[in-house]
Write an enzyme that holds these catalytic residues in place. Structure first.
Site, PDB file in Angstrom:
ATOM      1  N   HIS A  17     -71.126  23.607   8.552  1.00 43.12           N
ATOM      2  CA  HIS A  17     -71.783  22.429   9.122  1.00 43.12           C
ATOM      3  C   HIS A  17     -70.912  21.182   8.899  1.00 43.12           C
ATOM      4  CE1 HIS A  17     -75.814  24.606   8.222  1.00 43.12           C
ATOM      5  NE2 HIS A  17     -75.600  24.694   9.515  1.00 43.12           N
ATOM      6  N   LYS A  41     -91.388  27.057  10.537  1.00 40.57           N
ATOM      7  CA  LYS A  41     -90.566  27.717   9.515  1.00 40.57           C
ATOM      8  C   LYS A  41     -90.829  27.074   8.165  1.00 40.57           C
ATOM      9  CE  LYS A  41     -86.218  28.820  11.920  1.00 40.57           C
ATOM     10  NZ  LYS A  41     -84.800  28.413  11.905  1.00 40.57           N
ATOM     11  N   ARG A  90     -70.552  30.242  16.608  1.00 42.17           N
ATOM     12  CA  ARG A  90     -69.820  31.117  15.694  1.00 42.17           C
ATOM     13  C   ARG A  90     -69.453  32.438  16.354  1.00 42.17           C
ATOM     14  NH1 ARG A  90     -74.370  30.442  11.317  1.00 42.17           N
ATOM     15  NH2 ARG A  90     -75.387  30.169  13.328  1.00 42.17           N
ATOM     16  N   SER A 128     -76.472  29.316   6.702  1.00 42.29           N
ATOM     17  CA  SER A 128     -77.359  28.884   5.610  1.00 42.29           C
ATOM     18  C   SER A 128     -78.107  30.077   5.037  1.00 42.29           C
ATOM     19  CB  SER A 128     -78.372  27.860   6.124  1.00 42.29           C
ATOM     20  OG  SER A 128     -77.717  26.704   6.552  1.00 42.29           O
TER      21      SER A 128
HETATM   22  P1  ADP Z   1     -80.462  26.063  13.664  1.00 44.23           P
HETATM   23  O1  ADP Z   1     -81.660  26.617  12.956  1.00 44.23           O
HETATM   24  O2  ADP Z   1     -80.770  24.943  14.586  1.00 44.23           O
HETATM   25  O3  ADP Z   1     -79.522  27.073  14.267  1.00 44.23           O
HETATM   26  P2  ADP Z   1     -78.518  25.669  11.580  1.00 44.23           P
HETATM   27  O4  ADP Z   1     -78.648  24.706  10.482  1.00 44.23           O
HETATM   28  O5  ADP Z   1     -78.435  27.101  11.245  1.00 44.23           O
HETATM   29  O6  ADP Z   1     -79.695  25.306  12.521  1.00 44.23           O
HETATM   30  O7  ADP Z   1     -77.233  25.321  12.473  1.00 44.23           O
HETATM   31  C1  ADP Z   1     -77.085  24.103  13.138  1.00 44.23           C
HETATM   32  C2  ADP Z   1     -75.915  24.202  14.094  1.00 44.23           C
HETATM   33  O8  ADP Z   1     -74.724  24.416  13.372  1.00 44.23           O
HETATM   34  C3  ADP Z   1     -75.994  25.343  15.107  1.00 44.23           C
HETATM   35  O9  ADP Z   1     -75.434  24.899  16.333  1.00 44.23           O
HETATM   36  C4  ADP Z   1     -75.125  26.405  14.511  1.00 44.23           C
HETATM   37  O10 ADP Z   1     -74.571  27.248  15.500  1.00 44.23           O
HETATM   38  C5  ADP Z   1     -74.062  25.563  13.842  1.00 44.23           C
HETATM   39  N1  ADP Z   1     -73.466  26.250  12.709  1.00 44.23           N
HETATM   40  C6  ADP Z   1     -74.086  26.897  11.709  1.00 44.23           C
HETATM   41  N2  ADP Z   1     -73.208  27.420  10.839  1.00 44.23           N
HETATM   42  C7  ADP Z   1     -71.972  27.116  11.318  1.00 44.23           C
HETATM   43  C8  ADP Z   1     -70.637  27.405  10.899  1.00 44.23           C
HETATM   44  N3  ADP Z   1     -70.393  28.157   9.817  1.00 44.23           N
HETATM   45  N4  ADP Z   1     -69.620  26.906  11.623  1.00 44.23           N
HETATM   46  C9  ADP Z   1     -69.871  26.175  12.736  1.00 44.23           C
HETATM   47  N5  ADP Z   1     -71.095  25.887  13.209  1.00 44.23           N
HETATM   48  C10 ADP Z   1     -72.138  26.350  12.509  1.00 44.23           C
END
Ligand code: ADP
Length: 160
Positions: A17, A41, A90, A128
């Site tokens: 992130h 959630k 990803r 996450s």
């Molecule tokens: P959501 O529940 O909205 O998917 P996340 O917090 O998991 O929320 O992710 C937010 C955004 O960040 C999403 O667009 C996801 O694809 C991107 N993201 C998550 N992990 C990574 C990573 N390791 N590298 C790049 N982008 C990521």
């Protein structure tokens, strides 16, 4: 002035992130990291904990703000006068979901556009949920989350 929103759950924020935040902050005048308060959630970290962890790790990037929001992303974008949504890709599995969300959002608000950034190679595997899983078994998360929040994440699982 271009305002971008990078929305997500950030439960918790990872190095993947943070990489996206740094890269997209260079493309817009103001980047709002939007912490989605999803009523459906139950997150491990509270919205305030998530917000303060992101603030901590982005404090050196002057054009980044962190805000909690709930409801529709398009409504939040309208309030913030944002023109672009930033999301990360990803793998192909992200693409299908992201494409659908983008098209839905564009249906609701035509003026809103999207920027997709591909994950940096070293963070492609990172999520996450992986961090939560490893932290719950007291594994080493130091290569997965920013150094400033390692203790905070580990502490959460000590209490449980
Ligand atoms: P959501 O529940 O909205 O998917 P996340 O917090 O998991 O929320 O992710 C937010 C955004 O960040 C999403 O667009 C996801 O694809 C991107 N993201 C998550 N992990 C990574 C990573 N390791 N590298 C790049 N982008 C990521």
């Amino acid at each position: 002035m271009v305002v971008g929103i990078y929305p997500g759950s950030f439960d918790p924020v990872t190095l993947g992130h943070l990489d996206l935040i740094k890269r997209s902050a260079k493309m817009v005048d103001t980047l709002i990291v939007g912490v989605l308060n999803n009523k459906k959630k139950v997150p491990v970290f509270t919205e305030e904990e998530k917000k303060s962890m992101i603030e901590l790790v982005t404090k050196d990037i002057p054009n980044v703000q962190v805000e909690v929001f709930e409801g529709l992303l398009v409504d939040f974008a309208r309030i913030k006068k944002a023109g672009v949504i930033i999301r990360g890709l990803r793998a192909v599995s992200d693409f299908e979901y992201e494409l659908q969300m983008t098209q839905l959002n564009r249906q609701l608000e035509k003026s809103l556009d999207n920027i997709f950034l591909t994950a940096s190679l070293e963070y492609t595997y990172l999520s996450s949920s992986a961090v939560r899983e490893i932290a719950s078994y007291h594994g080493d998360i130091s290569s997965m989350v920013p150094a400033q929040i390692i203790d905070l994440v580990e502490e959460k699982y000590k209490k449980k």
